[in-house]
Design a protein around this motif. Structure first.
Motif, PDB file in Angstrom:
ATOM      1  N   CYS A  95       0.821  -1.215   0.000  1.00  0.00           N
ATOM      2  CA  CYS A  95       0.000   0.000   0.000  1.00  0.00           C
ATOM      3  C   CYS A  95       0.855   1.265   0.000  1.00  0.00           C
ATOM      4  O   CYS A  95       0.503   2.257  -0.648  1.00  0.00           O
ATOM      5  CB  CYS A  95      -0.931   0.006   1.214  1.00  0.00           C
ATOM      6  SG  CYS A  95      -2.065  -1.400   1.290  1.00  0.00           S
ATOM      7  N   GLY A 102      -2.860   4.472  -3.259  1.00  0.00           N
ATOM      8  CA  GLY A 102      -2.238   4.898  -2.015  1.00  0.00           C
ATOM      9  C   GLY A 102      -1.373   6.128  -2.211  1.00  0.00           C
ATOM     10  O   GLY A 102      -1.394   7.061  -1.382  1.00  0.00           O
ATOM     11  N   SER A 105      -3.629   9.094  -2.610  1.00  0.00           N
ATOM     12  CA  SER A 105      -4.196   9.486  -1.323  1.00  0.00           C
ATOM     13  C   SER A 105      -3.185  10.292  -0.513  1.00  0.00           C
ATOM     14  O   SER A 105      -3.546  11.281   0.142  1.00  0.00           O
ATOM     15  CB  SER A 105      -4.618   8.241  -0.529  1.00  0.00           C
ATOM     16  OG  SER A 105      -5.689   7.579  -1.166  1.00  0.00           O
ATOM     17  N   ASN A 197      -6.256  10.376   3.969  1.00  0.00           N
ATOM     18  CA  ASN A 197      -6.298   8.974   3.545  1.00  0.00           C
ATOM     19  C   ASN A 197      -7.683   8.341   3.767  1.00  0.00           C
ATOM     20  O   ASN A 197      -7.782   7.177   4.154  1.00  0.00           O
ATOM     21  CB  ASN A 197      -5.254   8.145   4.301  1.00  0.00           C
ATOM     22  CG  ASN A 197      -3.933   8.092   3.570  1.00  0.00           C
ATOM     23  OD1 ASN A 197      -3.599   9.014   2.821  1.00  0.00           O
ATOM     24  ND2 ASN A 197      -3.178   7.042   3.764  1.00  0.00           N
ATOM     25  N   CYS A 200      -8.261   4.969   1.824  1.00  0.00           N
ATOM     26  CA  CYS A 200      -7.387   3.899   2.288  1.00  0.00           C
ATOM     27  C   CYS A 200      -7.702   3.489   3.729  1.00  0.00           C
ATOM     28  O   CYS A 200      -7.654   2.304   4.067  1.00  0.00           O
ATOM     29  CB  CYS A 200      -5.925   4.337   2.190  1.00  0.00           C
ATOM     30  SG  CYS A 200      -5.400   4.734   0.512  1.00  0.00           S
ATOM     31  N   CYS A 204     -11.255   0.986   1.608  1.00  0.00           N
ATOM     32  CA  CYS A 204     -10.568   0.093   0.662  1.00  0.00           C
ATOM     33  C   CYS A 204     -10.640  -1.369   1.114  1.00  0.00           C
ATOM     34  O   CYS A 204      -9.984  -1.761   2.084  1.00  0.00           O
ATOM     35  CB  CYS A 204      -9.112   0.502   0.497  1.00  0.00           C
ATOM     36  SG  CYS A 204      -8.208  -0.578  -0.645  1.00  0.00           S
ATOM     37  N   GLY A 207      -7.150  -3.216   1.003  1.00  0.00           N
ATOM     38  CA  GLY A 207      -6.339  -2.982   2.193  1.00  0.00           C
ATOM     39  C   GLY A 207      -6.842  -3.783   3.375  1.00  0.00           C
ATOM     40  O   GLY A 207      -6.052  -4.298   4.180  1.00  0.00           O
TER      41      GLY A 207
END
Length: 330
Positions: A95, A102, A105, A197, A200, A204, A207
């Motif tokens: 990530c 990522g 982000s 983020n 993320c 996500c 993730g």
């Protein structure tokens, strides 16, 4: 002053540019297909299959149940397996080093810091509550694919015309987004400017999947309580909101080992990347080299052993791409 190469930033830049170039060439492959036929696929990078995670998850089930590697989108399965294996080995370095989403982000997070907005850190209780959506999304897909779909149905989907041209459908999705898609993307961008983020951290599912394996990784961040000044700069620098200043060992799977805390810590050696097995200490450069090298070697092995490029895709494209607008989900 001694120059130190930030390998993580170099990796992020390289893979972001790589996927932009891959997208341009993929568009060229689809556009030239009527003119060049199978030769048009020379412009298609197999790595675009990284954006077919559902197909890759189905292919993973096929491999686990039948021992058969996907022959339609083999690179997608290879990338998924490497990402899972890397999470077991080195937490979520995928990530923070290779994922272009990522990297985007993080870029939005840097833009956020420059905006004259009075944005307070998110409440910790709300922070933990917001973890649920990505695990609910992941749980839905795991239940439907791993438990709900018979193996025969998985194999049938993987060889269906729809899955064959799933990458082309993905291209059309990006090139001609619906009004709802644009609205959702706009909301996500705004939320990412308010909460660092946001995608993320809270939405996500990829993730979230890696988190399940990162829990067992031997690598973690250790804090030396004797030299720590409790300035909490590490907490404020963490893009995922992990609390570092109160932990002896960072056990949160949300840690992507992005090394932001190591760089901002005013007391050298207080925060280190360390293995829980043997106590081996890795410098940030060595950790980044481990993550990037793992994927380079893994993809190289896949290319040499036939687990990267599909031997069938060119013929299937010729057959099914012209009728793509009539192909529905099986």
């Amino acid at each position: 002053m001694k120059f130190q190469l930030d390998l993580r930033r170099v990796s992020q830049l390289y893979f972001t540019v790589f996927y932009i170039v891959a997208g341009i060439f993929f568009y060229k492959a689809v556009s030239l297909l009527p003119l060049l036929g199978e030769s048009a696929l020379t412009y298609r990078f197999p790595a675009v299959e990284a954006f077919l995670p559902i197909s890759a998850l189905l292919a993973l089930k096929q491999w686990l149940m039948l021992g058969i590697w996907d022959v339609i989108h083999p690179a997608g399965l290879t990338i998924l397996v490497l990402a899972i294996a890397s999470a077991l080995l080195a937490k979520r370095g995928f990530c923070s080093h290779l994922c272009p989403v990522g990297a985007s982000s993080e870029l939005l997070g840097q833009v956020r810091q420059q905006l004259p907005l009075l944005i307070k850190p998110i409440n910790r209780r709300l922070h933990y509550l917001l973890f649920f959506p990505k695990y609910l999304i992941l749980g839905f897909f795991l239940y439907v694919i791993l438990l709900g779909m018979p193996t025969e149905a998985v194999v049938a989907f993987l060889h269906s015309p729809y899955n064959t041209v799933a990458d082309v459908k993905m291209l059309h999705f990006f090139l001609d987004p619906s009004a709802l898609t644009l609205q959702v993307v706009t909301v996500l961008l705004l939320l990412s400017l308010i909460i660092q983020n946001f995608w993320c951290r809270y939405l996500c599912p990829y993730g979230a999947l890696l988190n399940l394996f990162a829990l067992f990784s031997p690598l973690t961040i250790k804090r030396n309580t004797l030299t720590c000044s409790s300035c909490r700069q590490c907490d404020r620098s963490c893009p995922n909101g992990v609390l570092i200043s109160t932990a002896h060992t960072v056990t949160s799977p949300e840690c992507t080992l992005c090394q932001s805390c190591l760089k901002i810590c005013p007391n050298a050696g207080t925060l280190t990347i360390r293995s829980r097995i043997g106590g081996i200490i890795l410098k940030p450069f060595h950790y980044s080299a481990l993550v990037v090298g793992f994927f380079i070697i893994g993809i190289g092995v896949a290319r040499l052993t036939g687990y990267w490029e599909s031997p069938l895709l060119a013929q299937l494209w010729i057959k099914f791409v012209p009728m793509i607008n009539t192909l529905g989900h099986p």
